[in-house]
Design an enzyme around this catalytic site. Structure first.
Site, PDB file in Angstrom:
ATOM      1  N   ILE A 177      -1.719   5.074  11.910  1.00  0.00           N
ATOM      2  CA  ILE A 177      -1.427   6.524  12.898  1.00  0.00           C
ATOM      3  C   ILE A 177      -1.251   7.261  12.016  1.00  0.00           C
ATOM      4  O   ILE A 177      -1.137   7.492  10.698  1.00  0.00           O
ATOM      5  CB  ILE A 177       0.030   6.189  13.593  1.00  0.00           C
ATOM      6  CG1 ILE A 177       0.316   5.137  14.541  1.00  0.00           C
ATOM      7  CG2 ILE A 177       0.655   7.077  14.426  1.00  0.00           C
ATOM      8  CD1 ILE A 177      -0.795   4.885  15.433  1.00  0.00           C
ATOM      9  N   TYR A 198       7.792  -3.917   2.805  1.00  0.00           N
ATOM     10  CA  TYR A 198       7.543  -3.592   3.658  1.00  0.00           C
ATOM     11  C   TYR A 198       7.352  -4.846   5.092  1.00  0.00           C
ATOM     12  O   TYR A 198       7.733  -4.747   6.120  1.00  0.00           O
ATOM     13  CB  TYR A 198       6.451  -2.418   3.850  1.00  0.00           C
ATOM     14  CG  TYR A 198       6.311  -1.579   5.138  1.00  0.00           C
ATOM     15  CD1 TYR A 198       7.156  -0.815   5.414  1.00  0.00           C
ATOM     16  CD2 TYR A 198       4.881  -1.978   5.636  1.00  0.00           C
ATOM     17  CE1 TYR A 198       6.457   0.003   6.474  1.00  0.00           C
ATOM     18  CE2 TYR A 198       4.894  -1.381   6.972  1.00  0.00           C
ATOM     19  CZ  TYR A 198       5.197   0.031   6.878  1.00  0.00           C
ATOM     20  OH  TYR A 198       5.148   0.731   7.905  1.00  0.00           O
ATOM     21  N   SER A 235       6.213  -3.284  12.646  1.00  0.00           N
ATOM     22  CA  SER A 235       3.891  -2.436  11.634  1.00  0.00           C
ATOM     23  C   SER A 235       3.195  -4.027  11.406  1.00  0.00           C
ATOM     24  O   SER A 235       3.510  -4.948  11.805  1.00  0.00           O
ATOM     25  CB  SER A 235       4.209  -2.052  10.362  1.00  0.00           C
ATOM     26  OG  SER A 235       3.146  -2.048   9.375  1.00  0.00           O
ATOM     27  N   LYS A 237       9.805  -5.792   7.939  1.00  0.00           N
ATOM     28  CA  LYS A 237       9.074  -5.647   9.484  1.00  0.00           C
ATOM     29  C   LYS A 237       9.005  -7.272   9.804  1.00  0.00           C
ATOM     30  O   LYS A 237       8.797  -6.854  11.485  1.00  0.00           O
ATOM     31  CB  LYS A 237       8.090  -4.847   9.294  1.00  0.00           C
ATOM     32  CG  LYS A 237       7.272  -3.317   8.487  1.00  0.00           C
ATOM     33  CD  LYS A 237       8.676  -2.018   9.866  1.00  0.00           C
ATOM     34  CE  LYS A 237       8.324  -0.557   9.400  1.00  0.00           C
ATOM     35  NZ  LYS A 237       9.154  -0.325  10.243  1.00  0.00           N
ATOM     36  N   ALA A 292       7.730  -7.475   4.249  1.00  0.00           N
ATOM     37  CA  ALA A 292       9.034  -8.841   4.884  1.00  0.00           C
ATOM     38  C   ALA A 292      10.225  -7.136   5.919  1.00  0.00           C
ATOM     39  O   ALA A 292      10.516  -8.745   6.684  1.00  0.00           O
ATOM     40  CB  ALA A 292       9.704  -8.773   3.641  1.00  0.00           C
ATOM     41  N   VAL A 339      20.609   6.488   8.246  1.00  0.00           N
ATOM     42  CA  VAL A 339      20.336   4.965   8.718  1.00  0.00           C
ATOM     43  C   VAL A 339      20.920   4.029   8.327  1.00  0.00           C
ATOM     44  O   VAL A 339      21.277   2.399   8.785  1.00  0.00           O
ATOM     45  CB  VAL A 339      19.762   4.789   9.848  1.00  0.00           C
ATOM     46  CG1 VAL A 339      19.954   5.842  10.910  1.00  0.00           C
ATOM     47  CG2 VAL A 339      18.165   4.977   9.114  1.00  0.00           C
ATOM     48  N   ASN A 394      13.245   4.159  14.785  1.00  0.00           N
ATOM     49  CA  ASN A 394      11.959   4.049  14.047  1.00  0.00           C
ATOM     50  C   ASN A 394      11.607   4.832  12.326  1.00  0.00           C
ATOM     51  O   ASN A 394      10.600   4.695  12.254  1.00  0.00           O
ATOM     52  CB  ASN A 394      11.384   5.610  14.840  1.00  0.00           C
ATOM     53  CG  ASN A 394      10.369   6.605  14.187  1.00  0.00           C
ATOM     54  OD1 ASN A 394       8.604   5.823  14.427  1.00  0.00           O
ATOM     55  ND2 ASN A 394      11.090   7.856  13.994  1.00  0.00           N
TER      56      ASN A 394
HETATM   57  P1  NAP Z   1       7.281   9.309   8.599  1.00  0.00           P
HETATM   58  O1  NAP Z   1       6.412  11.019   9.050  1.00  0.00           O
HETATM   59  O2  NAP Z   1       7.787  10.286   6.944  1.00  0.00           O
HETATM   60  O3  NAP Z   1       9.028   9.513   9.107  1.00  0.00           O
HETATM   61  C1  NAP Z   1      10.073   8.715   8.562  1.00  0.00           C
HETATM   62  C2  NAP Z   1      11.318   9.364   9.604  1.00  0.00           C
HETATM   63  O4  NAP Z   1      12.112   8.735   8.973  1.00  0.00           O
HETATM   64  C3  NAP Z   1      11.273  10.661   8.419  1.00  0.00           C
HETATM   65  O5  NAP Z   1      11.652  11.519   9.420  1.00  0.00           O
HETATM   66  C4  NAP Z   1      12.558  10.502   7.625  1.00  0.00           C
HETATM   67  O6  NAP Z   1      13.291  11.529   7.470  1.00  0.00           O
HETATM   68  C5  NAP Z   1      13.105   9.472   8.183  1.00  0.00           C
HETATM   69  N1  NAP Z   1      14.103   8.565   7.907  1.00  0.00           N
HETATM   70  C6  NAP Z   1      13.524   7.536   6.588  1.00  0.00           C
HETATM   71  N2  NAP Z   1      14.627   6.872   6.255  1.00  0.00           N
HETATM   72  C7  NAP Z   1      15.610   7.263   6.704  1.00  0.00           C
HETATM   73  C8  NAP Z   1      16.752   7.044   6.909  1.00  0.00           C
HETATM   74  N3  NAP Z   1      16.915   5.909   6.174  1.00  0.00           N
HETATM   75  N4  NAP Z   1      17.756   7.343   7.413  1.00  0.00           N
HETATM   76  C9  NAP Z   1      17.410   8.262   8.267  1.00  0.00           C
HETATM   77  N5  NAP Z   1      16.376   8.883   9.300  1.00  0.00           N
HETATM   78  C10 NAP Z   1      15.120   8.267   7.724  1.00  0.00           C
HETATM   79  O7  NAP Z   1       6.723   8.179   9.035  1.00  0.00           O
HETATM   80  P2  NAP Z   1       5.569   8.169  10.156  1.00  0.00           P
HETATM   81  O8  NAP Z   1       4.780   7.158   9.619  1.00  0.00           O
HETATM   82  O9  NAP Z   1       6.471   9.091  11.260  1.00  0.00           O
HETATM   83  O10 NAP Z   1       7.098   6.594  10.090  1.00  0.00           O
HETATM   84  C11 NAP Z   1       8.060   5.917  11.502  1.00  0.00           C
HETATM   85  C12 NAP Z   1       7.675   4.522  12.090  1.00  0.00           C
HETATM   86  O11 NAP Z   1       6.306   4.083  11.692  1.00  0.00           O
HETATM   87  C13 NAP Z   1       8.233   3.887  10.404  1.00  0.00           C
HETATM   88  O12 NAP Z   1       9.103   2.967  10.436  1.00  0.00           O
HETATM   89  C14 NAP Z   1       6.386   3.180   9.551  1.00  0.00           C
HETATM   90  O13 NAP Z   1       7.048   2.009   9.068  1.00  0.00           O
HETATM   91  C15 NAP Z   1       5.893   3.117  11.114  1.00  0.00           C
HETATM   92  N6  NAP Z   1       4.707   2.862  11.749  1.00  0.00           N
HETATM   93  C16 NAP Z   1       3.813   3.426  10.767  1.00  0.00           C
HETATM   94  C17 NAP Z   1       2.373   3.645  10.551  1.00  0.00           C
HETATM   95  C18 NAP Z   1       2.396   5.010  10.329  1.00  0.00           C
HETATM   96  O14 NAP Z   1       0.360   4.943  10.366  1.00  0.00           O
HETATM   97  N7  NAP Z   1       2.300   6.010  10.846  1.00  0.00           N
HETATM   98  C19 NAP Z   1       2.078   2.583  11.286  1.00  0.00           C
HETATM   99  C20 NAP Z   1       2.828   1.043  11.294  1.00  0.00           C
HETATM  100  C21 NAP Z   1       4.582   1.554  11.081  1.00  0.00           C
HETATM  101  P3  NAP Z   1      12.963  12.226   5.739  1.00  0.00           P
HETATM  102  O15 NAP Z   1      11.430  13.060   6.399  1.00  0.00           O
HETATM  103  O16 NAP Z   1      13.686  13.294   5.530  1.00  0.00           O
HETATM  104  O17 NAP Z   1      12.932  11.431   4.540  1.00  0.00           O
END
Ligand code: NAP
Length: 250
Positions: free
Chosen positions: A192, A159, A147, A163, A161, A60, A86
């Site tokens: 999370i 990150y 975030s 968000k 900047a 994306v 997401n």
């Molecule tokens: P995650 O487990 O790493 O999941 C992210 C997903 O996005 C993965 O399936 C990844 O694919 C996919 N992805 C990454 N870059 C991509 C790209 N360029 N094109 C298409 N797909 C892509 O992370 P998460 O913790 O669930 O986080 C999800 C969202 O929540 C993110 O935006 C993150 O910044 C936000 N967030 C998370 C937390 C937390 O505590 N976990 C806190 C605040 C915000 P691959 O695995 O194949 O790379």
């Protein structure tokens, strides 16, 4: 807007929060299309939810790939009512690493990689999806996963900047397109409990963080889903950044 029967496009639905959102949307009666980097995760998703989820391999952060994949999705007959941005990468790096013997300044490559995955992607996907919704005379909803780092988090220049940019886009689009019936909101999670959080943080760091969170625990992915469902269902909500952080930013 009722989740049952809704067609939702979710980016990064292959793991973590995105995977959970897909699962819960389907169990609440939505039909889901996913844009996901990893081809194997796409195959696994489509197999896990036959007839309910179609997963398309797509980076994306690549504008041309987004355009081509969105075209294929609409050609297949899937017209989204809602979009959840997401996909993203969480990256930590200080502006200057004083302990490094080599290049101490923040890597520009990492800066660009994070901005592309976390901010450009939101712009690329949302602009095309909203354009398509308008052409189909839909009044859509766009939720972006931001975030609490958007408030400024030491050690996370790129990150934070990116968000903060997501929050700004959310408010801009809410003002720009509200009169046409479109709604935009962001969810700003704290910590999370996902596999990526567990692999990024040591057990001792998680313990320390928990002691600083008023609710004394990491959030469940379910807490993010509840926020998303509330945004989808509440037709008078737009431009809002919903913090789901156990009180961390208070
Ligand atoms: P995650 O487990 O790493 O999941 C992210 C997903 O996005 C993965 O399936 C990844 O694919 C996919 N992805 C990454 N870059 C991509 C790209 N360029 N094109 C298409 N797909 C892509 O992370 P998460 O913790 O669930 O986080 C999800 C969202 O929540 C993110 O935006 C993150 O910044 C936000 N967030 C998370 C937390 C937390 O505590 N976990 C806190 C605040 C915000 P691959 O695995 O194949 O790379």
């Amino acid at each position: 807007m009722n989740v049952t029967g809704l067609r939702v496009l979710v980016t990064g639905g292959g793991s973590g929060i995105g995977r959970y959102l897909v699962e819960r949307l389907v169990s609440d009666g939505a039909e889901v299309a996913v844009l996901e980097l990893d081809q194997e995760k796409c195959v696994a998703l489509s197999a896990a939810f036959p007839g309910k989820v179609q997963a398309w391999p797509c980076d994306v952060s690549d504008a041309e790939a987004v355009d081509a994949t969105l075209q294929s999705i609409t050609d297949s007959g899937f017209e989204p009512d809602a979009l959840i941005n997401n996909a993203g990468i969480i990256h930590s790096e200080p502006l200057v690493n004083m302990l490094s013997r080599g290049d101490r300044a923040h890597s520009r490559t990492n800066w660009q990689r994070v901005m592309a995955a976390d901010l450009d992607s939101v712009f690329f996907v949302t602009s095309r999806v909203v354009d398509r919704m308008m052409a189909k005379r839909k009044k859509g909803v766009v939720i972006s996963i931001s975030s609490i780092s958007a408030n400024g988090n030491p050690g996370q220049s790129a990150y934070s900047a990116a968000k903060a940019g997501v929050n700004a886009l959310t408010k801009t689009w809410a003002k720009e397109l509200g009169a046409l019936g479109f709604r935009f909101a962001a969810i700003a999670p704290g910590f999370i409990d996902t596999p990526s959080t567990r692999s990024a943080l040591s057990d001792s760091t998680i313990e320390r963080l928990q002691s600083q969170i008023p609710l004394r625990k990491l959030g469940d992915p379910e807490s993010v889903y509840f926020a998303a469902r509330h945004i989808l269902e509440n037709d008078y909500l737009t431009g809002t950044i919903v913090e789901v952080d156990g009180g961390l930013v208070l």
